[in-house]
Design an enzyme around this catalytic site. Structure first.
Site, PDB file in Angstrom:
ATOM      1  N   HIS A  17       0.962  -1.249  -0.062  1.00 41.58           N
ATOM      2  CA  HIS A  17      -0.118  -0.168   0.162  1.00 41.58           C
ATOM      3  C   HIS A  17       0.868   1.455   0.124  1.00 41.58           C
ATOM      4  O   HIS A  17       0.655   2.031  -0.808  1.00 41.58           O
ATOM      5  CB  HIS A  17      -0.898   0.134   1.256  1.00 41.58           C
ATOM      6  CG  HIS A  17      -1.887  -0.906   1.298  1.00 41.58           C
ATOM      7  ND1 HIS A  17      -1.948  -1.979   2.411  1.00 41.58           N
ATOM      8  CD2 HIS A  17      -3.004  -1.520   0.478  1.00 41.58           C
ATOM      9  CE1 HIS A  17      -2.967  -2.728   2.539  1.00 41.58           C
ATOM     10  NE2 HIS A  17      -3.407  -2.553   1.110  1.00 41.58           N
ATOM     11  N   LYS A  41     -15.748  -7.836   3.661  1.00 41.76           N
ATOM     12  CA  LYS A  41     -14.651  -8.401   4.828  1.00 41.76           C
ATOM     13  C   LYS A  41     -15.005  -8.291   6.171  1.00 41.76           C
ATOM     14  O   LYS A  41     -15.694  -7.390   6.646  1.00 41.76           O
ATOM     15  CB  LYS A  41     -13.481  -7.364   4.302  1.00 41.76           C
ATOM     16  CG  LYS A  41     -12.768  -7.730   3.176  1.00 41.76           C
ATOM     17  CD  LYS A  41     -11.502  -6.930   3.058  1.00 41.76           C
ATOM     18  CE  LYS A  41     -10.912  -7.281   1.752  1.00 41.76           C
ATOM     19  NZ  LYS A  41      -9.820  -6.387   1.529  1.00 41.76           N
ATOM     20  N   ARG A  90      -2.146  -5.819  -8.278  1.00 41.24           N
ATOM     21  CA  ARG A  90      -0.945  -6.881  -8.151  1.00 41.24           C
ATOM     22  C   ARG A  90      -1.077  -7.828  -9.319  1.00 41.24           C
ATOM     23  O   ARG A  90      -0.085  -8.737  -9.596  1.00 41.24           O
ATOM     24  CB  ARG A  90      -0.940  -7.476  -6.731  1.00 41.24           C
ATOM     25  CG  ARG A  90      -0.759  -6.541  -5.737  1.00 41.24           C
ATOM     26  CD  ARG A  90      -1.186  -7.180  -4.352  1.00 41.24           C
ATOM     27  NE  ARG A  90      -2.588  -7.381  -4.321  1.00 41.24           N
ATOM     28  CZ  ARG A  90      -3.326  -7.631  -3.284  1.00 41.24           C
ATOM     29  NH1 ARG A  90      -2.609  -7.707  -2.225  1.00 41.24           N
ATOM     30  NH2 ARG A  90      -4.526  -7.945  -3.221  1.00 41.24           N
ATOM     31  N   SER A 128      -2.536  -7.779   3.025  1.00 36.95           N
ATOM     32  CA  SER A 128      -2.859  -7.671   4.475  1.00 36.95           C
ATOM     33  C   SER A 128      -3.112  -8.904   4.800  1.00 36.95           C
ATOM     34  O   SER A 128      -2.914  -9.078   6.216  1.00 36.95           O
ATOM     35  CB  SER A 128      -4.034  -6.650   4.552  1.00 36.95           C
ATOM     36  OG  SER A 128      -3.640  -5.338   4.306  1.00 36.95           O
TER      37      SER A 128
HETATM   38  O1  PNS Z   1      -8.865  -2.628   0.566  1.00 37.16           O
HETATM   39  P1  PNS Z   1     -10.331  -3.250  -0.192  1.00 37.16           P
HETATM   40  O2  PNS Z   1     -11.016  -4.044   0.827  1.00 37.16           O
HETATM   41  O3  PNS Z   1      -9.971  -3.961  -1.441  1.00 37.16           O
HETATM   42  O4  PNS Z   1     -11.023  -1.815  -0.520  1.00 37.16           O
HETATM   43  C1  PNS Z   1     -12.337  -1.730  -0.868  1.00 37.16           C
HETATM   44  C2  PNS Z   1     -12.891  -0.399  -0.484  1.00 37.16           C
HETATM   45  C3  PNS Z   1     -13.106  -0.360   0.941  1.00 37.16           C
HETATM   46  C4  PNS Z   1     -12.353   0.698  -1.081  1.00 37.16           C
HETATM   47  C5  PNS Z   1     -14.605  -0.651  -1.233  1.00 37.16           C
HETATM   48  O5  PNS Z   1     -15.015  -1.804  -0.731  1.00 37.16           O
HETATM   49  C6  PNS Z   1     -15.165   0.850  -1.023  1.00 37.16           C
HETATM   50  O6  PNS Z   1     -15.122   1.659  -1.754  1.00 37.16           O
HETATM   51  N1  PNS Z   1     -16.010   0.513   0.096  1.00 37.16           N
HETATM   52  C7  PNS Z   1     -16.944   1.775   0.281  1.00 37.16           C
HETATM   53  C8  PNS Z   1     -18.451   1.640  -0.163  1.00 37.16           C
HETATM   54  C9  PNS Z   1     -18.241   1.785  -1.727  1.00 37.16           C
HETATM   55  O7  PNS Z   1     -18.183   2.909  -1.992  1.00 37.16           O
HETATM   56  N2  PNS Z   1     -18.531   0.843  -2.248  1.00 37.16           N
HETATM   57  C10 PNS Z   1     -18.749   0.840  -3.817  1.00 37.16           C
HETATM   58  C11 PNS Z   1     -19.965   0.452  -4.447  1.00 37.16           C
HETATM   59  S1  PNS Z   1     -20.376  -1.210  -4.296  1.00 37.16           S
END
Ligand code: PNS
Length: 166
Positions: A17, A41, A90, A128
């Site tokens: 990150h 998650k 990745r 992670s």
């Molecule tokens: O590190 P991650 O878990 O891949 O990040 C994913 C994240 C947290 C960026 C994504 O789930 C997110 O944007 N969550 C906030 C809610 C949202 O805007 N969802 C998008 C429409 S489904």
């Protein structure tokens, strides 16, 4: 000022990150590292703790800010007048997932662009969940996480271990 957001779960933040965020910070005036919730998650570290870790890691960078938000990424982006979202990629699996996410976000806010930054080759296997698995089994994670939060992460796992003892 051109603002971009680096969103994620950061459970916990890894050197993968950090690499993407620092490279993104060379492309924009300001980067907001945003701790969000991925409803698919289950987290090990609380949102507060994940934010504290990120603040520790990026405290010395003038154009990197850390924030957390409960809600849609597009709504947060609009409130900050951010022009882009940056995600690290990745693998083809990452690309497939992030591509779909970017299309959904574009549908929700057509002004917001998503940029993908390819991961550095030496960070391609880093995640992670891998860090949590290795630390949970007593392995050495010092080359996977920032130095400034290494001890915090290890003490979390030491406490966990003690609480599981009879
Ligand atoms: O590190 P991650 O878990 O891949 O990040 C994913 C994240 C947290 C960026 C994504 O789930 C997110 O944007 N969550 C906030 C809610 C949202 O805007 N969802 C998008 C429409 S489904």
């Amino acid at each position: 000022m051109r603002i971009a957001i680096c969103p994620g779960s950061f459970d916990p933040v890894t050197l993968g990150h950090v690499d993407v965020i620092l490279r993104a910070s060379n492309l924009f005036d300001k980067i907001i590292v945003l701790v969000l919730t991925n409803s698919e998650k289950k987290y090990m570290f609380s949102k507060e703790k994940r934010t504290v870790f990120l603040n520790k890691v990026f405290s010395t960078y003038d154009n990197i800010e850390v924030d957390s938000f409960e809600g849609l990424l597009v709504d947060y982006a609009k409130s900050k007048r951010a022009v882009a979202v940056i995600k690290g990629i990745r693998s083809a699996t990452d690309f497939d997932y992030e591509m779909k996410m970017s299309l959904i976000n574009k549908e929700l806010n057509s002004d917001l662009e998503t940029l993908f930054l390819a991961s550095c080759p030496d960070k391609m296997c880093l995640s992670s969940s891998m860090v949590k698995q290795i630390a949970g089994l007593g392995g050495d994670i010092s080359s996977f996480v920032p130095k400034s939060i290494y001890k915090d992460i290890m003490s979390f796992f030491e406490r966990e271990e003690k609480s599981n003892e009879y």
